[in-house]
Design an enzyme around this catalytic site. Structure first.
Site, PDB file in Angstrom:
ATOM      1  CB  ALA C 237      22.194  32.905  28.384  1.00 45.01           C
ATOM      2  CG  HIS C 238      24.940  29.250  30.138  1.00 48.21           C
ATOM      3  ND1 HIS C 238      26.086  28.541  29.983  1.00 48.21           N
ATOM      4  CD2 HIS C 238      25.079  30.335  29.338  1.00 48.21           C
ATOM      5  CE1 HIS C 238      26.880  29.143  29.152  1.00 48.21           C
ATOM      6  NE2 HIS C 238      26.290  30.236  28.733  1.00 48.21           N
ATOM      7  CG  ASN C 239      26.011  29.515  34.856  1.00 42.47           C
ATOM      8  OD1 ASN C 239      25.977  28.769  33.892  1.00 42.47           O
ATOM      9  ND2 ASN C 239      26.360  29.118  36.057  1.00 42.47           N
ATOM     10  CB  SER C 257      28.026  34.445  33.328  1.00 44.55           C
ATOM     11  OG  SER C 257      28.224  33.059  33.164  1.00 44.55           O
TER      12      SER C 257
END
Lengths: 341, 341, 341
Positions: C237-239, C257
């Site tokens: 996923a993102h980050n 994250s």
């Protein structure tokens, strides 16, 4: 692009509560990294306590909070307002203008104003697309597909024959919409394929993640209702209905003929067995295995699924099972000794 | 298309048991929604009890059942017969005739009669395809691939170098066949890639779902045997063998060098650890985690896997663990009090 | 291709410990199937015990082992050496030379020597590629992407705008790099899309499996560090940051994250909840559900995750829960009877 404090406030339905309305901002950034010409937001009271830690030029905060800061916009929902400000400063890019000469366009194609189709896009026969539709390279749109306005299809998306896509739908790369459902009739040791004559319909404002698979119905349609958001690698089987504004997190799998209500949340890697109903506002925990219908407003977790509060207690006991087993054996021995006496 | 009752009966190896053999039907539909010019089927005795609820013009029913209905075809397996009737009325579409001028065809390509290749199909060098092969747009068939007769590749399918695809194989959109296996030799903190010199072979009558990944073997071949059906987002690692007519439901993952027998069923999201054997006719439950070999004809569930009947009992106890823990504590106290006396 | 024993020894940093240095070999194969003109390896002492079972012409063995065999190369790490020998005999194929006239190349494209781009490759504007980059057909490389030297992109890979790919990166077919992260701000019943202004950066020597999805960051970057290897159908996923030389096995899902340290191993179908840290050298078991941070050098398993040794004990007790429950009930009855007396 530069926007004034007042312009930003108006765009998010907020009010300038402090600062020069004409002050210009050039971007939006997180609380921790925003600079003086950028706007940020304070998600909750934790951020209000550390206002001296941000160098943002302006903050979006909740209407009811009293805060001292040079430039403030007040709104009811700071996070949603900040998302809208980001969209102002960083609008969705349209890398393609017009229809590439290297796209293939089938017969009887109709299309609204300002299409943006990249090279190697395949459009079958009798496809209808709305206004401002953006189709990235190497997407395949087969015969009789209908696409609404302001739709964005990222690269390598596949829309199989007859599917219907609403307005403002976004589909991330590699997703397959309208593949045959997994239906076979057992015949002695073999399986006979059941033809899938139905379609997939995706309503307005849905976003589909990358490399999803959404199967067409055996008859009728697999239906993804208005506002649904799916994360990556989600599987939705034939004849499923996902209700309005429901959220399917990454790697969720939903078996055939399931009905999911409105505003449900299925956390990552959860699996839903076929032919059951998940009510409105239900939350299903990560990796949960749901094997029976769930009425509205429940929170369930675990595999098999159980009420979430119960699961919290169960999962605290699981690592203590060896200890419980020992205790049980010890009790047994004490009882043996007492009975001997 | 219209077919007479007699034509339908012959096509499915059945007998007209009631009604006018020459009566024409224009389609097939489910019990609940079929209209008077459509044929449907009664899957089992539950449907026989509600014959007044269908408006179907004819029904396919099991040979041994005695039923009063205007038009009846009797067969041994009504569901399989109905699947075949659907295929008669709604034959697999062939949206492409011939080889599109926008496809890329490599050197030394040979191909049987009536190919149907869409635009932006890539065919590498020395590829062999059988008769009536249908390749949807944007598929990539790399060098030395061999494809049998009547194969259908949906859009954006990838067949990497040297893979072998049997007759009547269907591969849904986005699947990758022949990617490198996940093999690396640890070397201090790093990993050295192990080249994968093998292939994937898919035998006759296999159907692969959308966005599957089937890795090529390190040496030799990853083998998907005759009649296997895989659902969407299934992962099959290098050097796996899946036996005839086995079924892999959505999001199943099979690690390297596993051998699966004939007619096994792996339910959704199940995971199989590497280098083990799953026997013929084994059923693995949804989300099960199988870490040791399973002999033929077993049904297992749970993670870790256990006999299914045992798992049913275990999963009824899991939500009662807090209660059991309390009981145990209460017993302990009672025993303490008794010992004090 | 033929190589002498000495040439092979030099290529893997080993020493010819027995046999004619000039003897020629034509390939490398497994212990069980190698023929007289092929070289193989003995992974460990089990193989040393059955040296009479191989017909290999030469063996690579561990330096410290004393073995009698006609031709021997000694190295510190036989498996890694064998992987390197395989790469010598079966070098990665480069099916494309130059840039196909059927590829689409955007404006301001720069590229090092010896590119190999297949047909229907889309290259956006302002893309930079290093030397000897091989891009298989139907890949989509959008604007401003930067690609290092010796990168291989298999078919149907998507690299969205602005992503950065290091040297010697391999991406298997169908993977999507840089899709929007799954971020939405709830606003009453609806969700407002949070624009994702960040990118994905993949460092040197990473290999990404087939049909992966790696989301771009909301701000900044999703970072896959040097030497990471991912299997098929992995979701990042993102980050997220994945540390150097970490391994993500098939169908792993990592929420937003998360930070993963160096040399971690996440086994198949494991799920990692958002905003936590997994330390260096951590191993997470298959299907584990990790919901809290894990310090370095731990081995965890289960869902919820617990220390692996504890999990081994817990999973032995789980199938015995019905028995434990019965025992508890029996104890209760005995106690009842004693109290009655």
């Amino acid at each position: 692009m530069e926007l004034s404090l007042e312009q930003i406030a108006q765009a998010v339905g907020g009010v300038v509560a402090a600062g020069d309305k004409d002050k210009k901002f050039s971007g939006a950034a997180p609380f921790e990294s925003a600079s003086n010409d950028e706007i940020s937001f304070a998600a909750d009271s934790r951020f209000i306590k550390k206002l001296d830690e941000t160098r943002a030029g302006a903050l979006i905060i909740q209407t009811s909070l009293e805060v001292s800061f040079p430039c403030i916009i007040k709104v009811d929902n700071p996070q949603a307002a900040f998302a809208r400000v980001l969209a102002l400063f960083y609008p969705q890019k349209r890398p393609f203008e017009g229809i590439s000469e290297k796209a293939h366009i089938g017969e009887d194609f109709s299309c609204g104003e300002n299409p943006g189709f990249g090279p190697f896009v395949f459009i079958g026969n009798n496809v209808k697309a709305g206004k401002r539709v953006c189709i990235h390279p190497n997407c395949v749109i087969e015969d009789n597909v209908v696409i609404g306005d302001d739709v964005i299809l990222y690269p390598n998306v596949t829309l199989i024959e007859g599917c219907i896509i609403g307005n403002r739908v976004i589909i991330q790369g590699g997703s397959v919409i309208g593949s045959d459902g997994f239906g076979f009739a057992p015949d002695k040791e073999e399986y006979v394929k059941i033809p899938h004559t139905g379609i997939v319909e995706i309503e307005d404002d849905v976003e589909i993640g990358a490399n999803n698979t959404i199967d067409r119905a055996t008859f009728g349609k697999t239906l993804i209702k208005k506002g649904v958001k799916t994360d990556n690698l989600v599987h939705v089987a034939h004849n499923v209905t996902v209700g309005e504004n429901s959220v399917l997190v990454a790697q969720v799998g939903i078996a055939g003929s399931v009905t999911i209500g409105k505003h449900a949340i299925l956390a990552g890697q959860a699996g839903i067995t076929g032919h059951i109903e998940i009510g409105d506002n239900v939350t299903v925990g990560p990796q949960a295995g749901v094997s029976k219908s769930i009425t509205a407003n429940q929170v369930v977790s675990g595999s098999p699924d159980m009420p979430h509060r119960l699961w919290l207690r169960v999962q605290r006991i699981l690592p203590r099972l060896p200890e419980l087993k020992k205790k049980l054996a010890a009790l047994e021995k004490r009882l043996d000794r007492m009975e001997e006496k």
